[in-house]
Design an enzyme around this catalytic site. Structure first.
Site, PDB file in Angstrom:
ATOM      1  N   ALA A 156     -75.963 -81.531  72.811  1.00  0.00           N
ATOM      2  CA  ALA A 156     -77.240 -80.976  73.257  1.00  0.00           C
ATOM      3  C   ALA A 156     -77.924 -81.949  74.216  1.00  0.00           C
ATOM      4  O   ALA A 156     -77.607 -83.143  74.241  1.00  0.00           O
ATOM      5  CB  ALA A 156     -78.150 -80.726  72.054  1.00  0.00           C
TER       6      ALA A 156
ATOM      7  N   ASP B 203     -85.997 -76.649  56.495  1.00  0.00           N
ATOM      8  CA  ASP B 203     -86.335 -77.808  57.333  1.00  0.00           C
ATOM      9  C   ASP B 203     -86.496 -77.366  58.783  1.00  0.00           C
ATOM     10  O   ASP B 203     -85.981 -77.999  59.706  1.00  0.00           O
ATOM     11  CB  ASP B 203     -85.248 -78.881  57.209  1.00  0.00           C
ATOM     12  CG  ASP B 203     -85.735 -80.261  57.657  1.00  0.00           C
ATOM     13  OD1 ASP B 203     -86.945 -80.416  57.909  1.00  0.00           O
ATOM     14  OD2 ASP B 203     -84.897 -81.175  57.775  1.00  0.00           O
TER      15      ASP B 203
END
Length: 410
Positions: free
Chosen positions: A214, A261
């Protein structure tokens, strides 16, 4: 020897007492028509002391090399089996049944990458946290994810650069996170707005997870605009990120999973416009009622948790929706820490008294209403991710200049 006209075999004797009685010779050839007078010629030759000594020493040297190779291989295998023993012992320490341990091991084996297929560049660090470090790596051959999915979109995960998330220590907590990530990924498979693991490997003494590379996470991305003027802030892209996150979470929810989360640091950006949800180490499966009650003492992101999760440790899709509302706050506040003036002990009382995060000056009424809907005290009053996906898609369509971002996410 064979030279197309004569076939000769030499028999060499290392023992002069051997009496040769006869031989059976078989020969294979392609498109060969041997003449009628083909002769097999026998040579009975004795080997002298010098030749025998050379041959004997050579054999001893070869044997010594093979012994060394065998010992090194055995040592490496023992180390590897020791690591797997540690993994299995950690699973036993998680109070799992033998059937559950076997099931988790089978799932992990399907995603296991051979150490020889993963080359980690420990000099190239993408990011570092308290529990793990992410390095650049190279994957040889196809990723286990592609071998499982066999789809067009996963075929690019072969002979490529990847990100290897290596744990900083090896303990029961790290093993539990590893197997929970693997279990979640097996259920999810592949989705374009979920950062799926490509596989996992044992790197040195610790396990590591392998991902696509990423560019950055959303938290770091939005923090870049803290000092920017209003006309420089890409609000269109902010909405696109939220639409894609809602889309990915709707898919995760459809698999019976609760993320627990969902924060800006766990949404990653690929290319210029694609957002993917990551880090499923706290993920859990809901029961028939769509909820999950935590019994263990886990470190959870308190300031992103829903009220019922803080009080009763109850989690569901609606508790993830609460976190999504906090994610909106993070993005439009350019990475501000939620409830910055409160400590963890004060948070529950603050929320029980009906207080919520303040409205941001750059958030319009329609978006603010969505945020407050996500923070309703009663979970049943909060929207589902299906609704949020549709709502943010509508936001984008209303603004015609945003259409390019929608197409890029599709």
């Amino acid at each position: 020897m064979f030279n197309s006209t004569q076939f000769q075999i030499d028999f060499v004797s290392y023992n002069s007492t051997v009496q040769w009685q006869g031989y059976l010779v078989q020969a294979w050839g392609s498109r060969i028509n041997p003449p009628n007078n083909t002769i097999v010629h026998y040579v009975h030759q004795k080997v002298g002391l010098k030749e025998g000594l050379i041959i004997g020493l050579s054999c001893l040297g070869l044997a010594a090399i093979l012994v060394v190779i065998a010992l090194v291989t055995r040592h490496q295998l023992k180390k590897r089996y020791h690591k797997f023993d540690q993994l299995c012992n950690a699973l036993k320490g998680m109070n799992l049944s033998p059937e559950e341990i076997i099931g988790w091991k089978e799932k992990s084996d399907q995603l296991l990458i051979s150490p020889s297929k993963l080359h980690i560049n420990f000099d190239h660090i993408f990011g570092q946290g308290l529990t793990s470090t992410v390095y650049k790596a190279y994957l040889m051959g196809p990723a286990p994810l592609h071998l499982l999915q066999r789809s067009i979109v996963t075929q690019r995960f072969a002979d490529c650069d990847v990100a290897a998330k290596v744990t900083n220590r090896f303990g029961n907590s790290e093993v539990e996170h590893l197997f929970k990530d693997i279990e979640a990924m097996k259920k999810i498979g592949y989705h374009e707005n979920v950062m799926c693991i490509l596989g996992w490997a044992l790197s040195g003494e610790t396990p590591c997870l392998v991902y696509d590379i990423a560019e950055k996470n959303v938290l770091n991305y939005v923090m870049e605009f803290r000092d920017a003027s209003d006309d420089q802030i890409p609000y269109k892209k902010f909405l696109s990120i939220l639409w894609q996150t809602a889309r990915g979470m709707q898919y995760v929810t459809s698999k019976g999973l609760i993320h627990r989360d969902l924060t800006a640091r766990n949404i990653f950006l690929f290319g210029s416009v694609v957002a993917k949800i990551s880090d499923f180490s706290l993920c859990c499966c809901c029961d028939e009622s769509g909820t999950y009650q935590e019994t263990a003492n886990l470190r959870l992101p308190l300031k992103w948790m829903a009220l019922e999760s803080l009080i009763s440790k109850i989690f569901s899709e609606k508790s993830d929706v609460w976190s999504f509302g906090v994610l909106i706050y993070e993005i439009f506040s350019f990475g501000r820490v939620p409830y910055a003036g409160l400590n963890d002990d004060e948070l529950v009382g603050f929320l029980e008294n009906g207080h919520r995060l303040e409205r941001l000056v750059n958030v319009d009424q329609s978006l603010h209403e969505i945020m407050t809907d996500c923070w309703m005290s009663n979970p049943e009053d909060r929207p589902k991710f299906t609704y949020l996906e549709e709502k943010f898609h509508a936001f984008i369509n209303i603004r015609s200049e945003l259409y390019g971002y929608v197409e890029a996410g599709n």
